[in-house]
Design an enzyme around this catalytic site. Structure first.
Site, PDB file in Angstrom:
ATOM      1  N   ARG A 114       0.902  -1.077   0.050  1.00  0.00           N
ATOM      2  CA  ARG A 114      -0.047  -0.330   0.050  1.00  0.00           C
ATOM      3  C   ARG A 114       0.819   1.189   0.182  1.00  0.00           C
ATOM      4  NH1 ARG A 114      -5.337   1.566   3.307  1.00  0.00           N
ATOM      5  NH2 ARG A 114      -5.998  -0.013   1.993  1.00  0.00           N
ATOM      6  N   HIS A 141      -7.231   0.359  -6.419  1.00  0.00           N
ATOM      7  CA  HIS A 141      -7.421  -0.518  -5.293  1.00  0.00           C
ATOM      8  C   HIS A 141      -8.123  -1.766  -5.586  1.00  0.00           C
ATOM      9  CE1 HIS A 141      -7.525  -1.429  -0.898  1.00  0.00           C
ATOM     10  NE2 HIS A 141      -8.723  -0.582  -0.705  1.00  0.00           N
ATOM     11  N   GLN A 144     -10.168  -4.223  -2.969  1.00  0.00           N
ATOM     12  CA  GLN A 144     -11.222  -3.527  -2.619  1.00  0.00           C
ATOM     13  C   GLN A 144     -12.276  -3.987  -3.611  1.00  0.00           C
ATOM     14  OE1 GLN A 144     -12.102  -1.866   0.159  1.00  0.00           O
ATOM     15  NE2 GLN A 144     -14.218  -2.267  -0.705  1.00  0.00           N
ATOM     16  N   ASP A 236     -17.443   6.757  -1.907  1.00  0.00           N
ATOM     17  CA  ASP A 236     -16.201   6.672  -1.361  1.00  0.00           C
ATOM     18  C   ASP A 236     -15.814   7.938  -0.929  1.00  0.00           C
ATOM     19  OD1 ASP A 236     -13.570   6.138  -0.531  1.00  0.00           O
ATOM     20  OD2 ASP A 236     -12.816   5.900  -2.503  1.00  0.00           O
ATOM     21  N   CYS A 276     -16.457   1.378   0.379  1.00  0.00           N
ATOM     22  CA  CYS A 276     -15.289   0.468   0.776  1.00  0.00           C
ATOM     23  C   CYS A 276     -15.034   0.800   2.103  1.00  0.00           C
ATOM     24  CB  CYS A 276     -14.236   1.163  -0.363  1.00  0.00           C
ATOM     25  SG  CYS A 276     -13.922   3.006  -0.034  1.00  0.00           S
ATOM     26  N   ARG A 304     -13.803  -8.444   2.251  1.00  0.00           N
ATOM     27  CA  ARG A 304     -12.330  -8.353   2.096  1.00  0.00           C
ATOM     28  C   ARG A 304     -11.532  -9.569   2.475  1.00  0.00           C
ATOM     29  NH1 ARG A 304     -10.323  -3.175   1.770  1.00  0.00           N
ATOM     30  NH2 ARG A 304      -8.575  -4.256   1.178  1.00  0.00           N
TER      31      ARG A 304
HETATM   32  N1   CP Z   1     -11.447  -0.136   2.326  1.00  0.00           N
HETATM   33  C1   CP Z   1     -10.185  -0.112   2.842  1.00  0.00           C
HETATM   34  O1   CP Z   1      -9.040  -0.084   2.073  1.00  0.00           O
HETATM   35  O2   CP Z   1      -9.979   0.177   4.205  1.00  0.00           O
HETATM   36  P1   CP Z   1      -8.718   0.387   4.985  1.00  0.00           P
HETATM   37  O3   CP Z   1      -8.166   1.585   4.392  1.00  0.00           O
HETATM   38  O4   CP Z   1      -9.069   0.568   6.382  1.00  0.00           O
HETATM   39  O5   CP Z   1      -7.700  -0.569   4.585  1.00  0.00           O
HETATM   40  N1  NVA Z   2     -10.105   6.658  -1.724  1.00  0.00           N
HETATM   41  C1  NVA Z   2      -9.823   6.081  -0.455  1.00  0.00           C
HETATM   42  C2  NVA Z   2      -9.936   4.778  -0.319  1.00  0.00           C
HETATM   43  C3  NVA Z   2      -9.664   4.437   1.155  1.00  0.00           C
HETATM   44  C4  NVA Z   2      -9.844   2.765   1.243  1.00  0.00           C
HETATM   45  C5  NVA Z   2      -8.512   6.701   0.010  1.00  0.00           C
HETATM   46  O1  NVA Z   2      -7.470   6.275  -0.966  1.00  0.00           O
HETATM   47  O2  NVA Z   2      -8.109   7.177   1.038  1.00  0.00           O
END
Ligand code: CP
Ligand code: NVA
Length: 326
Positions: A114, A141, A144, A236, A276, A304
């Site tokens: 990440r 993502h 997700q 989102d 998400c 997930r």
């Molecule tokens: N939806 C998601 O990726 O959540 P987190 O940021 O908590 O991992």
């Molecule tokens: N679009 C959001 C998704 C979090 C899971 C972000 O990148 O913060």
């Protein structure tokens, strides 16, 4: 039981990396959904299936769901999960991505990442000799999206032909959903304010794929038009991780894009709500919707864990159908 040593014998059949959802290929998305459905029916078949394996997890941004679901998935498969924060790695002191990826490949069987730039996860994958899974970048993502389509398939029995509205920013989550619509053959209507549209290259790639699957991707600036008659409404956050300085400007730009009961009333009477998470309640969604009867966000969050367990299994064994499980 499938061991990591056995898995390397079929290395050529595995999806090498999952950097974007499109890396699953034409039949890969359905194979992942089928494998996940089997995992949910028969979890014991998967328990310990990758015993002795090791998976590194670089988290360069906060995470609740992704970190805990990936760690739990690895543990369920019998693997050692090793969470790596960049400020604890030599990466944080200037070691190159290339050298980091080469070194980690000597100890690990897979790496999840990440981070901010998609280019960085691609650079790690290019230098690594182990599979790399994108656990969120600014642009994508895919983990997700796997849980999202799993939830849609469970709710509607199929992806083909269903209609989904994404209301908000043309961001990472939106991009992976667009790719899901192209692969899965469903209609995705994306409503964003002007200036926050998804990447045209991702839209075009998904539309090209959708010619084979029956998928449709529609872009609009009108949330009500997007929501009209759909089976699912997806939201989102308006301000993604790393864009906090734009928070005030975004709140102004996204006025009118809150998923509230009025917007949900434009959708099909039985429409579900997806997010998400984490949610910024009162911004992109009201409490009445996210806590209401249409909400499937907790089922989606639970998925997930299941989709990532299946994904780790498939990526590491090259057995996307689970035929090697006993
Ligand atoms: N939806 C998601 O990726 O959540 P987190 O940021 O908590 O991992
Ligand atoms: N679009 C959001 C998704 C979090 C899971 C972000 O990148 O913060």
């Amino acid at each position: 039981m499938t061991s990591i040593a056995n898995a390397t014998a079929v290395v050529e059949r595995r999806p090498r990396h999952l950097l974007t959802l499109s890396d699953l290929g034409d039949h890969g998305l359905q194979a992942m959904l089928d494998l996940t459905a089997r995992l949910k029916r028969e979890p014991e078949a998967f328990r310990g299936a990758l015993a002795g394996g090791r998976v590194g997890m670089i988290f360069d941004k906060p995470s609740t769901r992704t970190r805990v679901s990936l760690e739990s998935a690895a543990w369920m498969l019998g693997m050692l999960p090793i969470v790596l924060r960049p400020d604890e790695l030599q990466l944080g002191r200037g070691e190159t991505i290339h050298d980091t990826a080469r070194a980690l490949s000597l100890y690990l069987d897979a790496l999840t990442v990440r981070t901010h730039d998609q280019a960085d996860v691609e650079a790690i994958a290019a230098a690594a000799s182990i599979p790399v899974i994108n656990a969120l970048t600014n642009e994508h993502h895919p983990c997700q999206a796997l849980a999202d389509v799993m939830t849609l398939e469970e709710e509607f029995g199929t992806l083909a032909g269903i209609q989904v509205a994404f209301i908000g920013d043309g961001d990472n989550v939106c991009h992976s959903l667009i790719q899901a619509a192209g692969l899965g053959g469903f209609e995705l209507r994306v409503a964003t304010p002007p200036g926050y549209e998804p990447d045209p290259a991702i839209v075009e790639e998904a539309r090209a794929r959708a010619l084979q699957t029956g998928g449709v991707i529609i872009l609009t600036h009108d949330p009500e038009e997007a929501a009209y008659g759909v089976e699912a409404v997806y939201a989102d956050v308006w301000t993604s991780m790393g864009k906090e300085a734009e928070g005030d400007a975004r709140r102004a730009a996204f006025a009118g894009f809150t998923v509230d009961p009025d917007l949900m009333s434009r959708a099909s009477r039985s429409a579900i709500f997806l997010h998400c998470l984490p949610a910024h309640r009162g911004e992109e969604v009201t409490d009445t919707v996210i806590d209401g009867p249409a909400s499937r966000v907790w089922k989606q969050a639970e998925n997930r864990l299941h989709t990532e367990t299946a994904l780790l299994y498939a990526v590491l064994t090259g057995d996307p159908t689970g035929e090697r499980l006993t």
